[in-house]
Scaffold this motif. Sequence first.
Motif, PDB file in Angstrom:
ATOM      1  N   LEU A 176      -3.402   4.394   5.732  1.00 52.17           N
ATOM      2  CA  LEU A 176      -3.910   3.029   5.717  1.00 52.17           C
ATOM      3  C   LEU A 176      -5.334   2.955   6.250  1.00 52.17           C
ATOM      4  CD1 LEU A 176      -0.729   1.089   6.907  1.00 52.17           C
ATOM      5  CD2 LEU A 176      -1.541   1.477   4.570  1.00 52.17           C
ATOM      6  N   LEU A 197      -8.112   2.257   3.743  1.00 52.19           N
ATOM      7  CA  LEU A 197      -8.293   0.950   3.118  1.00 52.19           C
ATOM      8  C   LEU A 197      -9.744   0.487   3.082  1.00 52.19           C
ATOM      9  CD1 LEU A 197      -5.149   0.805   3.224  1.00 52.19           C
ATOM     10  CD2 LEU A 197      -5.428  -1.629   3.672  1.00 52.19           C
ATOM     11  N   ASN A 238       0.818  -1.215   0.000  1.00 59.69           N
ATOM     12  CA  ASN A 238       0.000   0.000   0.000  1.00 59.69           C
ATOM     13  C   ASN A 238       0.855   1.269   0.000  1.00 59.69           C
ATOM     14  OD1 ASN A 238      -2.968  -0.903   0.340  1.00 59.69           O
ATOM     15  ND2 ASN A 238      -1.848  -2.175   1.807  1.00 59.69           N
ATOM     16  N   THR A 280     -11.426  -0.445  -0.445  1.00 55.04           N
ATOM     17  CA  THR A 280     -11.892  -1.780  -0.817  1.00 55.04           C
ATOM     18  C   THR A 280     -13.372  -1.774  -1.200  1.00 55.04           C
ATOM     19  OG1 THR A 280     -12.215  -2.241   1.554  1.00 55.04           O
ATOM     20  CG2 THR A 280     -10.170  -3.005   0.541  1.00 55.04           C
ATOM     21  N   ILE A 327      -0.851   4.512  -1.786  1.00 55.80           N
ATOM     22  CA  ILE A 327      -1.787   5.372  -1.061  1.00 55.80           C
ATOM     23  C   ILE A 327      -1.062   6.151   0.029  1.00 55.80           C
ATOM     24  CG2 ILE A 327      -2.490   3.602   0.599  1.00 55.80           C
ATOM     25  CD1 ILE A 327      -4.699   6.346  -0.984  1.00 55.80           C
ATOM     26  N   VAL A 386      -5.509   0.773  -3.136  1.00 53.76           N
ATOM     27  CA  VAL A 386      -5.167   0.017  -1.925  1.00 53.76           C
ATOM     28  C   VAL A 386      -5.197  -1.479  -2.240  1.00 53.76           C
ATOM     29  CG1 VAL A 386      -6.074   1.810  -0.405  1.00 53.76           C
ATOM     30  CG2 VAL A 386      -7.566  -0.076  -1.122  1.00 53.76           C
ATOM     31  N   ARG A 387      -4.528  -2.248  -1.371  1.00 50.27           N
ATOM     32  CA  ARG A 387      -4.516  -3.702  -1.512  1.00 50.27           C
ATOM     33  C   ARG A 387      -4.630  -4.341  -0.130  1.00 50.27           C
ATOM     34  NH1 ARG A 387       0.854  -5.361  -4.339  1.00 50.27           N
ATOM     35  NH2 ARG A 387       0.034  -7.435  -3.890  1.00 50.27           N
TER      36      ARG A 387
END
Length: 348
Positions: free
Chosen positions: A320, A323, A277, A327, A280, A343-344
């Motif tokens: 973070l 996120l 991430n 998602t 981001i 994001v992942r």
Amino acid sequence: MTDTGKDSLASDFAKSFGIVLVVLGHVLRGLQKAGILPAGNILNEVDSAIYLFHMPLFFYLSGLFFLITFDKIGYFGMLRRSTLTILAPLAIWSYLQTGLQYAFPGGANRQISLYDFLTAPFPPQQQFWFLGVLFLVMTVVGIPAAAGRRKWLFRAMCAASLAFAIAAHDQIKTALIETSYTFLAAQFAVNLPFFLLGICVGSVSPRGLHSPASLWFAGFAAAIATASLLPPTAMVRPLLAICAVLAIHGCCLAWAECITRTGWTRFSRIAAFIGMNSMIIYLAHVIFAAGFRSTLLQFGIDDATAHILLGTVVGVAAPLALLPAGTRLQNRFPRLARAMLPVRLNRT
């Protein structure tokens, strides 16, 4: 040339290390501009060391898997994808960050005019220069890739671009401080060799760098120590930056190899997650770190150590928190999510 899980994991570890240094570097410079961190402090040496290699590292990592992607989608597919994943975030977050700086001038270290806001992405300003230069580098390097590349061609281009960066060192230093456009041109010249180096290493598999982590760490320490003894204008600094970048990647490859033998640790999972991430974090960290610095000052907290430690943690961790929103957006509008909130959550 293969894209193995260990190679990708090592890249995420390297991104994690690099993005933490990006945040730390911007926190340090923000504190210097705010007058909280005095000039001549030992942390200036830390700042110099960070800026020796941290952005070249990201160009190198971007080059590692460039040809794998290029082979799948071609030149124009690469341009379309890069427009969505590089230029769109650049524009969106440039307007967002500059708009906040214009609306809340007390939290910024630079004066933002309405014109600055309206023209924020043109040319890319502040930390967003990286995305603009990366798009330009990929556009230029994609031409020989589309014309029937050969390994020797990219090696020759890497050597030639590095030789130019060294020979034109003084002119590049001058260009960095003249105008926004010469700054971007100078950054292109400085970082192109690292992107090409990533292609060269990736074309023979990054695992070719396999060596004990202790050796890579010693090489990294030697490169940083040597750079600290040289003046900022030393022409040999690009070579030291290459040594540092390769040493970081080598350490991360050894780390990824260790995980395959001994299993994951909590620290490894956190590092990989941060690396996944890093985009981001790069886009949003200035907003959060600057806002946090302003909040601490409003409460009368001006201790430099507290600002450095807490500001860096907030700059990494706060983005973070986006996120969940990212998602959810991915599930409904995946292309919009890649442009606004890249994001992942998973490695797959």
